[in-house]
Design an enzyme around this catalytic site. Structure first.
Site, PDB file in Angstrom:
ATOM      1  N   PRO A 219       0.844  -1.190   0.000  1.00  0.00           N
ATOM      2  CA  PRO A 219       0.000   0.000   0.000  1.00  0.00           C
ATOM      3  C   PRO A 219       0.881   1.241   0.000  1.00  0.00           C
ATOM      4  O   PRO A 219       1.853   1.301   0.764  1.00  0.00           O
ATOM      5  CB  PRO A 219      -0.776  -0.118   1.318  1.00  0.00           C
ATOM      6  CG  PRO A 219       0.070  -0.974   2.193  1.00  0.00           C
ATOM      7  CD  PRO A 219       0.842  -1.889   1.291  1.00  0.00           C
TER       8      PRO A 219
ATOM      9  N   CYS B 280       2.271   3.340   9.741  1.00  0.00           N
ATOM     10  CA  CYS B 280       2.562   4.689   9.235  1.00  0.00           C
ATOM     11  C   CYS B 280       3.339   5.495  10.283  1.00  0.00           C
ATOM     12  O   CYS B 280       2.892   5.625  11.431  1.00  0.00           O
ATOM     13  CB  CYS B 280       1.270   5.416   8.863  1.00  0.00           C
ATOM     14  SG  CYS B 280       1.627   7.035   8.154  1.00  0.00           S
TER      15      CYS B 280
ATOM     16  N   LYS C  93      -0.990  -4.535   8.734  1.00  0.00           N
ATOM     17  CA  LYS C  93       0.357  -4.268   8.239  1.00  0.00           C
ATOM     18  C   LYS C  93       1.069  -3.456   9.305  1.00  0.00           C
ATOM     19  O   LYS C  93       0.572  -2.436   9.776  1.00  0.00           O
ATOM     20  CB  LYS C  93       0.319  -3.497   6.926  1.00  0.00           C
ATOM     21  CG  LYS C  93       1.710  -3.094   6.461  1.00  0.00           C
ATOM     22  CD  LYS C  93       1.751  -2.751   4.998  1.00  0.00           C
ATOM     23  CE  LYS C  93       3.138  -2.313   4.580  1.00  0.00           C
ATOM     24  NZ  LYS C  93       3.428  -0.919   4.937  1.00  0.00           N
TER      25      LYS C  93
ATOM     26  N   GLY D 265      10.171  -4.741   2.909  1.00  0.00           N
ATOM     27  CA  GLY D 265      11.269  -3.828   3.204  1.00  0.00           C
ATOM     28  C   GLY D 265      12.520  -4.173   2.436  1.00  0.00           C
ATOM     29  O   GLY D 265      13.082  -5.257   2.603  1.00  0.00           O
ATOM     30  N   ASP D 266      12.914  -3.256   1.549  1.00  0.00           N
ATOM     31  CA  ASP D 266      14.165  -3.385   0.805  1.00  0.00           C
ATOM     32  C   ASP D 266      14.175  -4.511  -0.227  1.00  0.00           C
ATOM     33  O   ASP D 266      15.244  -5.025  -0.542  1.00  0.00           O
ATOM     34  CB  ASP D 266      15.348  -3.558   1.758  1.00  0.00           C
ATOM     35  CG  ASP D 266      15.571  -2.323   2.614  1.00  0.00           C
ATOM     36  OD1 ASP D 266      14.991  -1.273   2.292  1.00  0.00           O
ATOM     37  OD2 ASP D 266      16.323  -2.419   3.602  1.00  0.00           O
TER      38      ASP D 266
ATOM     39  N   GLY E  33       7.256  -2.315  -2.452  1.00  0.00           N
ATOM     40  CA  GLY E  33       6.763  -0.938  -2.469  1.00  0.00           C
ATOM     41  C   GLY E  33       7.527  -0.092  -3.458  1.00  0.00           C
ATOM     42  O   GLY E  33       7.222  -0.055  -4.653  1.00  0.00           O
TER      43      GLY E  33
HETATM   44  C1  LIG Z   1       5.074   6.907  -1.109  1.00  0.00           C
HETATM   45  C2  LIG Z   1       4.811   5.861  -0.057  1.00  0.00           C
HETATM   46  C3  LIG Z   1       3.559   5.781   0.520  1.00  0.00           C
HETATM   47  C4  LIG Z   1       3.287   4.806   1.490  1.00  0.00           C
HETATM   48  N1  LIG Z   1       2.019   4.690   1.984  1.00  0.00           N
HETATM   49  C5  LIG Z   1       1.707   3.654   2.805  1.00  0.00           C
HETATM   50  C6  LIG Z   1       0.360   3.407   3.188  1.00  0.00           C
HETATM   51  O1  LIG Z   1      -0.580   4.088   2.776  1.00  0.00           O
HETATM   52  N2  LIG Z   1       0.133   2.346   4.032  1.00  0.00           N
HETATM   53  C7  LIG Z   1       1.146   1.541   4.479  1.00  0.00           C
HETATM   54  O2  LIG Z   1       0.887   0.601   5.241  1.00  0.00           O
HETATM   55  N3  LIG Z   1       2.413   1.748   4.110  1.00  0.00           N
HETATM   56  C8  LIG Z   1       2.717   2.757   3.269  1.00  0.00           C
HETATM   57  N4  LIG Z   1       3.993   2.914   2.836  1.00  0.00           N
HETATM   58  C9  LIG Z   1       5.026   1.946   3.245  1.00  0.00           C
HETATM   59  C10 LIG Z   1       5.154   0.838   2.204  1.00  0.00           C
HETATM   60  O3  LIG Z   1       3.948   0.099   2.103  1.00  0.00           O
HETATM   61  C11 LIG Z   1       6.303  -0.131   2.569  1.00  0.00           C
HETATM   62  O4  LIG Z   1       6.054  -0.672   3.833  1.00  0.00           O
HETATM   63  C12 LIG Z   1       7.667   0.564   2.599  1.00  0.00           C
HETATM   64  O5  LIG Z   1       7.834   1.412   1.480  1.00  0.00           O
HETATM   65  C13 LIG Z   1       8.814  -0.471   2.651  1.00  0.00           C
HETATM   66  O6  LIG Z   1       8.784  -1.309   1.522  1.00  0.00           O
HETATM   67  P1  LIG Z   1       9.780  -1.092   0.249  1.00  0.00           P
HETATM   68  O7  LIG Z   1      11.197  -1.143   0.776  1.00  0.00           O
HETATM   69  O8  LIG Z   1       9.470  -2.231  -0.684  1.00  0.00           O
HETATM   70  O9  LIG Z   1       9.466   0.263  -0.332  1.00  0.00           O
HETATM   71  C14 LIG Z   1       4.298   3.903   1.897  1.00  0.00           C
HETATM   72  C15 LIG Z   1       5.569   4.017   1.332  1.00  0.00           C
HETATM   73  C16 LIG Z   1       5.834   4.968   0.368  1.00  0.00           C
HETATM   74  C17 LIG Z   1       7.219   5.036  -0.251  1.00  0.00           C
END
Ligand SMILES: Cc1cc2nc3c(=O)[nH]c(=O)nc-3n(C[C@H](O)[C@H](O)[C@H](O)COP(=O)(O)O)c2cc1C
Length: 333
Positions: free
Chosen positions: A17, A102, A141, A203-204, A226
């Site tokens: 998300p 969040c 989450k 994450g990552d 993400g």
């Molecule tokens: C622009 C942006 C918006 C995000 N919005 C949400 C959100 O609405 N809800 C949520 O649970 N996490 C949110 N996250 C966190 C991501 O879901 C994820 O946990 C985080 O980016 C780590 O994963 P990644 O390393 O694959 O990016 C957001 C992250 C980013 C970068």
């Protein structure tokens, strides 16, 4: 197979998300690139309960996106329960997810998002109340903890399970880390070992190989992607294929990237309107262009665009420019 409640998910690759990103236009595009599950951007429980027009618009789901997880956030049990009931009855989401990750102060100071992580008993209480009130499966989450001195990931996930939650997604950072430092996959592994409901690691994960490594190192049931999917929906496709066959498909050509960017743009225009879509698309277009040589000028020009025609002309001219350069380089060799 990853199964959340009765919802069968055809592969373990999950779109995270992301607020301001994961609306129907982007989710559908990512779904078409093969994601097993897509998650919607977080939606305010109070926005739902106050019938806020913009918030209700965020609940729109195209049938083709399913299975889909819709995330709500809030800091009070009563309003979260009421919002979950609304989502349960009035949307075609398959899963209701509660945001407990969040890190933004505006959210945590209302006891929402990552603030929940400080108290497993409160988590149990709220999740049990939501599970009781709805028919759709409920998931959470979360981050691993508030800060390095308050890492209750295992206790929190166990509380979700005891309360009847059907899965947890764990982002391997604390609230205090925000998006800095490294995600701690070891704690994700500890969560996986401590509960029987599916665990989705997050994450990552930046490459298909990272996804495989996370699955192998932590034993999780799914891997959530993400930031690596921003302007890059084929990251999802490449990951699904890599996990299924071991084949690493090459990155798409610049033309393919821009064509998907324009498809995304047209969906955003249909979802919102041209004016809003163009503004929102500026950041996406910059993400689609990331890593393409010579993109600095166009990235600035995109910020001046106000219409679809201007933006599409700019993007297509850029594709031709890049292709001409590639051709003359090839001839020179
Ligand atoms: C622009 C942006 C918006 C995000 N919005 C949400 C959100 O609405 N809800 C949520 O649970 N996490 C949110 N996250 C966190 C991501 O879901 C994820 O946990 C985080 O980016 C780590 O994963 P990644 O390393 O694959 O990016 C957001 C992250 C980013 C970068």
């Amino acid at each position: 197979m990853l199964k959340i409640g009765d919802i069968e998910i055809k592969n373990p690759v999950v779109l995270a998300p992301m607020a301001g990103v994961c609306n129907s236009a982007f989710r559908l595009t990512v779904k078409e690139f093969g994601a097993g599950l897509v998650c919607a951007e977080m939606v305010s429980d109070k926005g739902i309960l106050f019938n806020n027009e913009k918030t209700l618009g965020m609940l729109y789901i195209d049938e083709r996106e399913k299975p889909l997880s819709l995330q709500i956030f809030g800091g009070e049990k009563e309003t979260l329960v009421e919002a979950a009931k609304f989502v349960d009855k009035n949307t075609n989401a398959d899963i209701i997810d509660i945001n407990m990750g969040c890190p933004v102060p505006k959210i945590t100071k209302c006891d929402a998002g990552a603030k929940w992580l400080l108290d497993p008993n409160k988590i149990y209480d709220v999740v049990a109340a939501i599970v009781d009130a709805v028919e759709k499966p409920v998931t959470v989450k979360m981050r691993i903890g508030w800060d390095e001195n308050h890492i209750y990931a295992v206790e929190n996930a166990q509380a979700v399970e005891r309360a009847g939650g059907k899965a947890v997604a764990v982002h391997g950072r604390t609230r205090v880390q925000m998006y800095e430092g490294k995600a701690d996959w070891n704690i994700i592994k500890q969560v996986k070992e401590a509960v029987n409901i599916p665990v989705i690691g997050n994450g990552d994960v930046q490459t298909p190989q990272d996804a495989k490594r996370m699955l192998e190192e932590t034993g999780v049931d799914g891997v959530m992607i993400g930031r690596a999917a921003l302007g890059n929906p084929w990251m999802i496709y490449r990951t699904v294929r890599y996990l299924e066959t071991g084949e690493l498909i090459p990155e798409p050509s610049v033309r393919e990237k821009i064509e998907v960017c324009i498809l995304h743009l047209d969906r955003l225009i249909a979802l919102k309107n041209e004016h809003i879509a163009i503004k929102e698309m500026r950041k996406h277009a910059a993400w689609y262009l990331k890593g393409i040589r010579g993109n600095a000028k166009i990235r600035n020009e995109i910020n001046e665009c106000n219409t679809r025609e201007e933006l599409v002309t700019l993007l297509m001219n850029f594709v031709e420019e890049v292709e001409n350069k590639q051709q003359s380089n090839a001839q020179a060799v």
